[in-house]
Design an enzyme around this catalytic site. Structure first.
Site, mmCIF file in Angstrom:
data_model
loop_
_atom_site.group_PDB
_atom_site.id
_atom_site.type_symbol
_atom_site.label_atom_id
_atom_site.label_comp_id
_atom_site.label_asym_id
_atom_site.label_seq_id
_atom_site.Cartn_x
_atom_site.Cartn_y
_atom_site.Cartn_z
ATOM 1 N N ARG A 20 -10.338 5.151 0.293
ATOM 2 C CA ARG A 20 -10.338 4.506 1.395
ATOM 3 C C ARG A 20 -9.168 3.607 1.772
ATOM 4 N NH1 ARG A 20 -10.097 0.143 4.260
ATOM 5 N NH2 ARG A 20 -11.072 -1.159 2.556
ATOM 6 N N CYS A 247 1.423 -2.287 3.555
ATOM 7 C CA CYS A 247 1.043 -3.166 4.441
ATOM 8 C C CYS A 247 1.776 -2.508 5.905
ATOM 9 C CB CYS A 247 1.572 -4.607 4.135
ATOM 10 S SG CYS A 247 1.767 -5.777 5.625
#
Ligand code: ZN
Length: 318
Positions: A20, A247
Site C-alpha cells: 500500500r 517522500c
C-alpha cells in the site's frame, strides 16, 4: 541494576505496508498475480500482518485498484491479519464488505497537510471515523478501526506540529470509536528524542489501544526512531520491503523503514518477530526484479547477514 535491554519488549510485530504505502508512491503498477505472490511469500517468510491495499477510487490510485481481490486472497491464509487503508466512509464500506480484519483511517495532525491531501480538517476526519464506527456496528462487522495520526512530528507544508494537538486528535479518534490508534512520521521529521517524548504520552493515553509506530527513513533515522519507541513499550511497526514509499516532497529520498533491515535489527537484539530473514531477502530480490527501474532502499540485502548472526540465540537455547 537493570540492563537497558531488559526494558524492551520480548517480541514485536512488523506490519508489511509495502503493497500500500510503497506501491502507491511509485509509478510501476504491479499485476495482481505478482502482488498475490508477494503476499504468499511474505506469509511463508513468517509475516502475519499485511496491509494489502487501499479502498480509494481507482482513478486516483490505479496501482491499488485490485485491493478487494487481494483481501479475498489474504483471507485464505490462516491467521494472516489483513489491513487496508480507507480514506472515508465509502472506503470503509468496501473494507467491511471485503471482510478485512482492520481498516486504517489516516488523519493528518498538520492542518495544512490535511487540507492539501485529504481536503478535510483533522476534526472532519474524526467525524468521519464516528460515521465509520456506526456503519461497522450496524453491519455487525468485526473489522477493527485504526485511527492513524500522520505528520505527527512536523510537515513540509506547515512546519511544526504541536505535540498537544497530536495527542488531542488521538484522544478524539478514540472517543469517536476507533479501536486502535497509531502515530506516523509521514515525512521523516522525527528523531529518537521526539519519538520517546510523544510515544510515552501516547501510550499513557491509549494503553493497549496504541497499536503501531510508522517511521520513514527520509533522513536516516528510521531504525533509531523504532528503537526509541521500543524503549517506551511499543511493539508493532509498519515497514516496507526494500524501503519503498519515498517522500513526494524529496525525490530520490529514502522511504519507509525497510522490512528486512528492521527484521534483522529486532532478531539481532533477541526480539522475536517470527520472520525468517533469508526468506525475506529472497522475496526482496524477487520484488526488486518486478520493480526494475524503481529506486529501492535498505542495507541488509547489500551486505547479507553477519557470520555471528543467530549465535547468541543458539547459545541461549543450548
Ligand atoms: Zn509511510
Amino acid at each position: 541494576m537493570t540492563l537497558p535491554s531488559a526494558r524492551l519488549p520480548r517480541s514485536a510485530v512488523i506490519r508489511e505496508v509495502g503493497l500500500r504505502d510503497g506501491l502507491q508512491s511509485i509509478a510501476t503498477i504491479l499485476p495482481t498475480a505478482q502482488k498475490i505472490e508477494w503476499i504468499r511469500a511474505a506469509y511463508e517468510a513468517g509475516q502475519r500482518e499485511i496491509e494489502v491495499g487501499s479502498f480509494v477510487p481507482a482513478r486516483l490510485l490505479p496501482q491499488l485498484a485490485d485491493t478487494a481481490e487481494l483481501v479475498a486472497f489474504a483471507k485464505t491464509l490462516p491467521k494472516l491479519f489483513t489491513s487496508v487503508l480507507v480514506p472515508n466512509l465509502r472506503g470503509a464500506e468496501s473494507a467491511i464488505a471485503a471482510g478485512a480484519d482492520l481498516m486504517i483511517v489516516p488523519l493528518s495532525a498538520s492542518h495544512a497537510h490535511s487540507l492539501a491531501n485529504l481536503r478535510k480538517t483533522p476534526d472532519d476526519v474524526v467525524a468521519e471515523v464516528a460515521k465509520i464506527r456506526a456503519a461497522r456496528d450496524s453491519a455487525g462487522s468485526r473489522t477493527l478501526i485504526e485511527g492513524g495520526v500522520g505528520t505527527a512530528f512536523g510537515c513540509t507544508l506547515q512546519g511544526k506540529v504541536d505535540k498537544n494537538e497530536v495527542l488531542r486528535l488521538m484522544q478524539a479518534l478514540l472517543d469517536a470509536g476507533a479501536d486502535r490508534v497509531s502515530i506516523a512520521d509521514t515525512v521523516g521529521y522525527a528523531d529518537p528524542a521526539m519519538v520517546r517524548e510523544l510515544f510515552e504520552d501516547a501510550v499513557k493515553i491509549a494503553g493497549d489501544r496504541f497499536w503501531c509506530g510508522h517511521f520513514h527513513d527520509t533522513r536516516g533515522l528510521g531504525l533509531a526512531n523504532v528503537y526509541a519507541a521500543l524503549e517506551v513499550g511499543v511493539a508493532r511497526f509498519d515497514a516496507c520491503l526494500a524501503g519503498i514509499g519515498g517522500c513526494p516532497h524529496a525525490p530520490g529520498a529514502s522511504g519507509n523503514v525497510s522490512t528486512e533491515d528492521l527484521a534483522y535489527m529486532l532478531a539481532s537484539m533477541g526480539i522475536a518477530t517470527g520472520i525468517g530473514i533469508d526468506r525475506l531477502l529472497a522475496l526482496r530480490a524477487q520484488v526488486a526484479q518486478w520493480l526494475a527501474g524503481e529506486t529501492l532502499h535498505g542495507s541488509l540485502w547489500q551486505a547479507g547477514l553477519p557470520k555471528t548472526f543467530g549465535l547468541a540465540a543458539q547459545a541461549v537455547s543450548a
